[in-house]
Design an enzyme around this catalytic site. Structure first.
Site, PDB file in Angstrom:
ATOM      1  N   LYS A  60      -9.627  13.293   7.836  1.00  0.00           N
ATOM      2  CA  LYS A  60      -9.322  12.710   9.261  1.00  0.00           C
ATOM      3  C   LYS A  60      -9.160  14.101  10.367  1.00  0.00           C
ATOM      4  O   LYS A  60      -9.109  15.244   9.574  1.00  0.00           O
ATOM      5  CB  LYS A  60      -7.740  12.150   9.298  1.00  0.00           C
ATOM      6  CG  LYS A  60      -7.703  10.710   8.691  1.00  0.00           C
ATOM      7  CD  LYS A  60      -6.174  10.364   8.626  1.00  0.00           C
ATOM      8  CE  LYS A  60      -6.162   8.893   7.948  1.00  0.00           C
ATOM      9  NZ  LYS A  60      -6.859   7.779   8.941  1.00  0.00           N
ATOM     10  N   LYS A  86       0.868  -1.185  -0.208  1.00  0.00           N
ATOM     11  CA  LYS A  86      -0.069  -0.070   0.045  1.00  0.00           C
ATOM     12  C   LYS A  86       1.003   1.375   0.012  1.00  0.00           C
ATOM     13  O   LYS A  86       1.736   1.471   0.920  1.00  0.00           O
ATOM     14  CB  LYS A  86      -0.904   0.058   1.138  1.00  0.00           C
ATOM     15  CG  LYS A  86      -1.506   1.436   1.626  1.00  0.00           C
ATOM     16  CD  LYS A  86      -2.137   1.341   2.800  1.00  0.00           C
ATOM     17  CE  LYS A  86      -2.972   2.877   3.033  1.00  0.00           C
ATOM     18  NZ  LYS A  86      -3.825   2.857   4.490  1.00  0.00           N
ATOM     19  N   ASP A 140     -11.731   7.128   3.845  1.00  0.00           N
ATOM     20  CA  ASP A 140     -10.494   6.926   4.681  1.00  0.00           C
ATOM     21  C   ASP A 140     -10.071   5.556   4.636  1.00  0.00           C
ATOM     22  O   ASP A 140      -9.166   5.099   5.110  1.00  0.00           O
ATOM     23  CB  ASP A 140     -10.824   7.628   5.986  1.00  0.00           C
ATOM     24  CG  ASP A 140      -9.558   7.760   7.022  1.00  0.00           C
ATOM     25  OD1 ASP A 140      -8.578   7.751   6.214  1.00  0.00           O
ATOM     26  OD2 ASP A 140      -9.488   7.903   8.060  1.00  0.00           O
ATOM     27  N   ARG A 153      -7.355  -0.457   1.365  1.00  0.00           N
ATOM     28  CA  ARG A 153      -8.023  -1.828   0.721  1.00  0.00           C
ATOM     29  C   ARG A 153      -8.249  -1.560  -0.588  1.00  0.00           C
ATOM     30  O   ARG A 153      -8.203  -2.570  -1.427  1.00  0.00           O
ATOM     31  CB  ARG A 153      -8.867  -2.219   1.839  1.00  0.00           C
ATOM     32  CG  ARG A 153     -10.214  -1.331   1.951  1.00  0.00           C
ATOM     33  CD  ARG A 153     -11.139  -1.610   3.136  1.00  0.00           C
ATOM     34  NE  ARG A 153     -10.370  -0.932   4.373  1.00  0.00           N
ATOM     35  CZ  ARG A 153     -11.175  -1.170   5.424  1.00  0.00           C
ATOM     36  NH1 ARG A 153     -12.223  -1.660   5.671  1.00  0.00           N
ATOM     37  NH2 ARG A 153     -10.536  -0.684   6.650  1.00  0.00           N
ATOM     38  N   ASP A 186      -2.396  10.579   3.462  1.00  0.00           N
ATOM     39  CA  ASP A 186      -3.691   9.868   3.743  1.00  0.00           C
ATOM     40  C   ASP A 186      -4.362  11.082   4.520  1.00  0.00           C
ATOM     41  O   ASP A 186      -4.440  11.042   5.807  1.00  0.00           O
ATOM     42  CB  ASP A 186      -3.726   8.417   4.343  1.00  0.00           C
ATOM     43  CG  ASP A 186      -5.190   8.240   4.581  1.00  0.00           C
ATOM     44  OD1 ASP A 186      -6.110   8.675   3.991  1.00  0.00           O
ATOM     45  OD2 ASP A 186      -5.588   7.134   5.385  1.00  0.00           O
ATOM     46  N   ASP A 206       1.885   6.845   5.412  1.00  0.00           N
ATOM     47  CA  ASP A 206       1.018   5.615   4.961  1.00  0.00           C
ATOM     48  C   ASP A 206       1.468   4.950   3.318  1.00  0.00           C
ATOM     49  O   ASP A 206       0.573   4.100   2.999  1.00  0.00           O
ATOM     50  CB  ASP A 206      -0.494   6.452   4.793  1.00  0.00           C
ATOM     51  CG  ASP A 206      -1.640   5.556   4.933  1.00  0.00           C
ATOM     52  OD1 ASP A 206      -1.382   4.465   5.421  1.00  0.00           O
ATOM     53  OD2 ASP A 206      -2.658   5.790   4.610  1.00  0.00           O
ATOM     54  N   GLU A 230      -9.093   3.491   2.342  1.00  0.00           N
ATOM     55  CA  GLU A 230      -8.681   3.715   1.109  1.00  0.00           C
ATOM     56  C   GLU A 230      -7.528   2.449   0.811  1.00  0.00           C
ATOM     57  O   GLU A 230      -7.432   2.426  -0.373  1.00  0.00           O
ATOM     58  CB  GLU A 230      -8.120   5.253   0.828  1.00  0.00           C
ATOM     59  CG  GLU A 230      -6.896   5.477   1.010  1.00  0.00           C
ATOM     60  CD  GLU A 230      -6.299   5.262   2.601  1.00  0.00           C
ATOM     61  OE1 GLU A 230      -7.376   5.373   3.402  1.00  0.00           O
ATOM     62  OE2 GLU A 230      -5.328   5.201   2.840  1.00  0.00           O
TER      63      GLU A 230
HETATM   64  N1  BES Z   1      -3.838   4.783   6.988  1.00  0.00           N
HETATM   65  C1  BES Z   1      -4.955   4.558   7.866  1.00  0.00           C
HETATM   66  C2  BES Z   1      -4.746   3.329   8.921  1.00  0.00           C
HETATM   67  C3  BES Z   1      -3.723   4.099  10.029  1.00  0.00           C
HETATM   68  C4  BES Z   1      -4.104   4.675  11.129  1.00  0.00           C
HETATM   69  C5  BES Z   1      -2.240   3.876   9.821  1.00  0.00           C
HETATM   70  C6  BES Z   1      -3.306   5.040  12.170  1.00  0.00           C
HETATM   71  C7  BES Z   1      -1.513   4.176  10.961  1.00  0.00           C
HETATM   72  C8  BES Z   1      -1.974   4.748  11.903  1.00  0.00           C
HETATM   73  C9  BES Z   1      -6.206   4.071   7.219  1.00  0.00           C
HETATM   74  O1  BES Z   1      -6.177   4.282   5.744  1.00  0.00           O
HETATM   75  C10 BES Z   1      -7.403   4.341   7.832  1.00  0.00           C
HETATM   76  O2  BES Z   1      -7.669   5.530   7.763  1.00  0.00           O
HETATM   77  N2  BES Z   1      -8.123   3.270   8.105  1.00  0.00           N
HETATM   78  C11 BES Z   1      -9.439   3.725   8.915  1.00  0.00           C
HETATM   79  C12 BES Z   1     -10.391   2.475   8.405  1.00  0.00           C
HETATM   80  C13 BES Z   1     -11.705   2.712   8.925  1.00  0.00           C
HETATM   81  C14 BES Z   1     -12.402   4.027   8.227  1.00  0.00           C
HETATM   82  C15 BES Z   1     -12.841   1.419   8.538  1.00  0.00           C
HETATM   83  C16 BES Z   1      -9.181   3.358  10.371  1.00  0.00           C
HETATM   84  O3  BES Z   1      -8.392   2.707  10.850  1.00  0.00           O
HETATM   85  O4  BES Z   1      -9.577   4.323  11.162  1.00  0.00           O
HETATM   86 ZN    ZN Z   2      -4.429   4.866   4.903  1.00  0.00          ZN
HETATM   87 ZN    ZN Z   3      -7.402   6.188   5.619  1.00  0.00          ZN
END
Ligand code: BES
Ligand code: ZN
Ligand code: ZN
Length: 502
Positions: free
Chosen positions: A277, A265, A347, A351, A270, A288, A349
């Protein structure tokens, strides 16, 4: 950092000399000689302190004027039977920190075979030096006026031993892997105004000089292929999304052997997109692209050490931005696999990016296995903290190999389940699936279930590295910042289980 290997002679001298001491607290002949010249300073200090020679313990002594060195440093190496690769590397890492704390510029470590046991002094010297090198990593290119006394002091490190040549050879082969780790750390540490999908693709191109074939697909090509999931994520960005394919044919150009595949990824920033966020801590989302960073560093490591294996690295590079052209919550996109996805949260994204990258990898390369890496979910940090990555797999053998290799190399993983009940969570009311679960439960697992819908009959493992790609504090083998976690693990997985002639 300059690292040298010298023949062990009675004349080893430097500003600081370092000796290994076992749990018996016995000094080596070298140390004894210095002790004698310094009127028993070292042996008295041992007597008067509670220094034990346990692994990783230090005792630093200021030697009298006229002695061969200014400092003598004793490092505990513990019991011979407990010494292994990782403990020696960590010893080197700890030594690096210690020498910097003492403001030492250059030091020589004497390695005598009686202290090491089975691993052998040449191997041990190479491992200690490698650990020291990894810990000495420093991302300082943006400082313009940092005073010298605030920079790390250590610039040169020598290891003195009987078979210096053999140690140097061992170090050189470990070095190729560490070069990969350092490359990953550099890429992850760069801010997002420097590393974006286009500039990151250019960094991948640089691997061509190591003999890696690098192909870059831009938006037009991906549009033609039907990469609706990946392109949807990047559509709000001013920078073009990219898919980079890196091939290392270590078995020769003509080899028909199926490759091992690594998919990363690469979200270079992000923001969350329209599902934006919170601003606090958002700067962290420059890393990210950590999964892609590991894949790129791993390819560098494999090529650098000329691994006898066919491997392919595929990274999906996008920037997730909110803008007038950005994807909206509720949009439905069609992935490269043909399956449709309702994007309920922009967010989630990573996946979406991996969905197309995984399908592409499986379809074009029919690999022996696919391992993907992603800073995929915050939930994995809640579940496992920052010392283990989450492992998900459809194949027990591959999962076991990754688990074992992780413990061996000091990059631990923990396996979590995949199952029908979780899979149901991502069924959508209007498309084949939705990109988040129906509630907040088991967030890392539902993310992995989503990925699994884009792999068919191939052994596959997914590493959620959100907790381990970046560290807020120093660790034994890495200063705080990008860790490069995963490069050493996957390199070793390849070496121990998949390289021919081993
Ligand atoms: N890049 C983030 C995940 C992340 C969070 C990485 C904190 C490192 C530290 C990912 O794209 C994301 O935002 N995931 C969301 C998914 C949710 C919206 C289902 C998350 O983990 O909150
Ligand atoms: Zn992300
Ligand atoms: Zn994200």
């Amino acid at each position: 950092m300059k690292i040298n290997f010298l023949e062990l002679t009675k004349t080893t001298s430097d500003k600081a000399v370092v000796f290994l001491v076992g749990e018996d607290n016995k000094l080596s002949p070298e140390a004894k000689e210095i002790d004698k010249k310094a009127n028993g300073l070292i042996s008295k200090a041992i007597e008067n302190s509670n220094f034990s020679g346990k692994i990783g313990k230090f005792l630093a002594l200021n030697l009298a004027q006229g002695a061969r060195a200014d400092f003598a440093i004793l490092v505990g190496i513990g019991k011979v039977k407990d010494i292994d690769d990782v403990s020696l590397e960590k010893l080197g890492g700890g030594l690096c920190a210690k020498l910097n704390n003492l403001r030492v510029k250059s030091a020589t470590l004497a390695v005598e075979s009686d202290k090491i046991g089975e691993i052998g002094s040449a191997n041990a010297a190479a491992l200690i030096a490698n650990g020291l090198r990894l810990r000495s990593y420093n991302f300082d290119k943006y400082f313009t006026k940092k005073p010298d006394d605030e920079k790390p002091s250590l610039v040169s490190f020598s290891v003195a031993l009987k078979n210096a040549k053999e140690a140097k050879k061992g170090y050189d082969s470990l070095s190729a892997v560490s070069d990969g780790v350092v490359f990953t750390r550099d890429l992850v540490s760069e801010p997002a105004n420097i590393i974006n999908p286009e500039t990151l693709a250019e960094e991948c191109k640089k691997l061509e000089k190591l003999g890696i074939e690098v192909e870059v697909l831009g938006e037009e090509e991906m549009y033609k292929l039907g990469f609706g999931a990946l392109l949807g994520v990047g559509q709000g960005s001013a920078t073009e999304s990219q898919l980079v394919i890196m091939k290392w044919n270590g078995l020769g150009k003509k080899s028909k052997e199926a490759p091992l595949a690594f998919v990363g990824k690469g979200v270079t920033f992000d923001t969350g997109g329209i599902s934006i966020k919170p601003s606090g801590g958002m700067e962290e989302m420059k890393w990210d692209m950590g999964g892609a960073g590991v894949v790129i560093g791993l390819m560098k490591a494999l090529a650098g050490r000329k691994a006898k294996v066919n491997a392919v690295g595929v990274v999906g590079l996008v920037e997730n931005m909110p803008s007038g052209t950005a994807q909206r919550p509720g949009d439905v996109v069609k992935s490269y696999s043909g399956q449709t996805i309702e994007v309920l949260n922009t967010d989630a994204e990573g996946r979406l990016v991996l969905a197309d990258a995984l399908w592409y990898t499986q379809k074009h390369f029919k690999p022996k296995f696919i391992v993907d890496l992603a800073t995929l979910t915050g939930a994995i940090v809640v579940a496992l903290g920052t010392s283990r990555a989450g492992l998900f797999s459809n194949d027990d053998k591959l999962a076991e190999q990754i688990f074992k290799t992780g413990s061996k190399i000091g990059e631990d993983v923990w396996r979590l389940p995949l199952a029908e009940v979780y899979d149901k969570q991502i069924n959508s009311d209007i498309a084949d699936m939705q990109n988040i679960g129906k509630d907040r439960e088991a967030g890392s697992i539902t993310a992995a279930q989503f990925l699994q819908r884009f792999v068919n009959n191939v052994p596959w493992a997914h590493l959620d590295i959100a907790g381990v790609a970046w560290s807020k504090k120093d660790s034994e083998l890495a200063p705080k910042g990008g860790t490069g976690y995963g490069v050493r693990l996957l390199n070793r997985l390849v070496a121990d289980y998949y390289e021919t002639g081993k």
